[in-house]
Design an enzyme around this catalytic site. Structure first.
Site, PDB file in Angstrom:
ATOM      1  CG  ASP A   1      15.363  19.810  46.109  1.00 45.98           C
ATOM      2  OD1 ASP A   1      15.917  18.909  45.488  1.00 45.98           O
ATOM      3  OD2 ASP A   1      14.626  20.656  45.557  1.00 45.98           O
TER       4      ASP A   1
ATOM      5  CG  ASN B   1      17.315  23.105  41.689  1.00 43.27           C
ATOM      6  OD1 ASN B   1      16.486  22.263  41.406  1.00 43.27           O
ATOM      7  ND2 ASN B   1      17.295  24.327  41.195  1.00 43.27           N
TER       8      ASN B   1
ATOM      9  CG  LEU C   1       3.501  12.406  37.478  1.00 43.26           C
ATOM     10  CD1 LEU C   1       2.922  13.748  37.920  1.00 43.26           C
ATOM     11  CD2 LEU C   1       2.483  11.301  37.673  1.00 43.26           C
TER      12      LEU C   1
END
EC number: 2.1.1.221
Length: 301
Positions: free
Chosen positions: A202, A204, A224
């Site tokens: 993407d 961002n 995570l």
């Protein structure tokens, strides 16, 4: 009549002499370099069979040397080559690639996602504990790229390729969306769960979209435990293949820290977090055998 006979014999002699002289003249017309080249060619042709015999002899000698070496080692070299590198134990953990963001990416970004998926497939095939790999919502630009750039993908093994959305493939209660925007931290992997990775490159442009999708569908979500073990110069959002490889590394090593430092590329500037909260230089940077830093992955949501 006698005179005619004499004249005929003389003429024949002149013709013979002319022909011989022509041959000698042709040889004499060759330059020294040309004559040398001609002799070299003749010699090469004459020694053709000799060279052939020498090649046979060398081949036989090499064959005998290999045979003698094998006998001296008691067949250990041969048995070593046949012995598998390591014992593979498949994991029941499911990793699901959510490829439903096709309409949000340019074709060049879709192609980057395609390469990351290829990497995930390859890493899973040679992993010590391969996961149950699912590709969902396959279609559009991504399928077009896969058809054009990797026609063999239809023959991939040990992978579930679906055109359906992941919510229609896995039970809702079993889904956990991995997104860096989630407030929940993943401590352990549940073998009964299916962990979803957003297939989005993407740049961002779509921050937080995977987190929003998970909330909309009412499924579990988690990130995570990167911040607990690693500090990076860049955002903690990782590429698709890095998330996938970190899961594989954790299944093999049983340590999130080891998994992160095995996979994360050097350009991320990763450093380890100490118990005192301070940071130290990445200890595994020089010794890591990971080649993840050779990729050029883009950020994913």
């Amino acid at each position: 009549m006698a005179d005619d006979t004499v004249r005929g014999e003389a003429a024949a002699g002149v013709q013979t002499e002319s022909r011989n002289g022509g041959a000698d003249g042709e040889n004499q017309s060759l330059s020294k370099r040309q004559r040398k080249k001609l002799l070299k060619q003749q010699k090469w042709e004459e020694e053709r069979e000799l060279r052939k015999e020498r090649r046979k002899e060398k081949k036989q000698q090499r064959r005998e040397q290999r045979q003698n070496q094998t006998e001296e080692e008691g067949g250990e070299a041969q048995s070593f080559r046949k012995r598998p590198r390591r014992e593979v134990t498949p994991s029941s953990v499911r990793l699901v690639m959510d490829c439903s963001f096709d309409d949000l990416m340019l074709l060049k970004d879709v192609r980057k996602l395609h390469k990351q998926i290829q990497r995930c497939y390859a890493e899973n095939r040679r992993a010590l504990h391969p996961v149950q790999f699912y590709l969902t919502s396959i279609g559009g630009q991504l399928k077009q790229s896969m058809d054009e750039k990797d026609k063999g993908w239809v023959n991939w093994k040990d992978i579930h390729i679906k055109t359906e959305h992941y919510k229609d493939v896995v039970e809702k209660e079993e889904l956990v969306y991995l997104t860096s925007d989630s407030p929940n931290v993943l401590e352990e992997l549940d073998q009964k769960k299916a962990y979803v990775i957003g297939g989005l490159v993407d740049h961002n442009h779509h921050k937080g979209i995977t987190f929003e999708r998970a909330k909309e569908l009412g499924i579990e979500h988690a990130q995570l435990p990167l911040s607990s073990f690693v500090k990076m110069n860049s955002r903690k959002v990782l590429a698709v293949n890095h998330v996938f490889e970190i899961i594989l590394a954790f299944l093999e090593k049983g340590s999130w820290r080891d998994a992160f430092f095995t996979v994360l590329p050097r350009r991320k500037g990763a450093v380890a977090v100490t118990q005192g909260g301070e940071y130290t230089l990445k200890e595994d940077e020089e010794n890591s055998d990971s080649d993840s830093d050779r990729d050029t992955p883009e950020q994913t949501a």
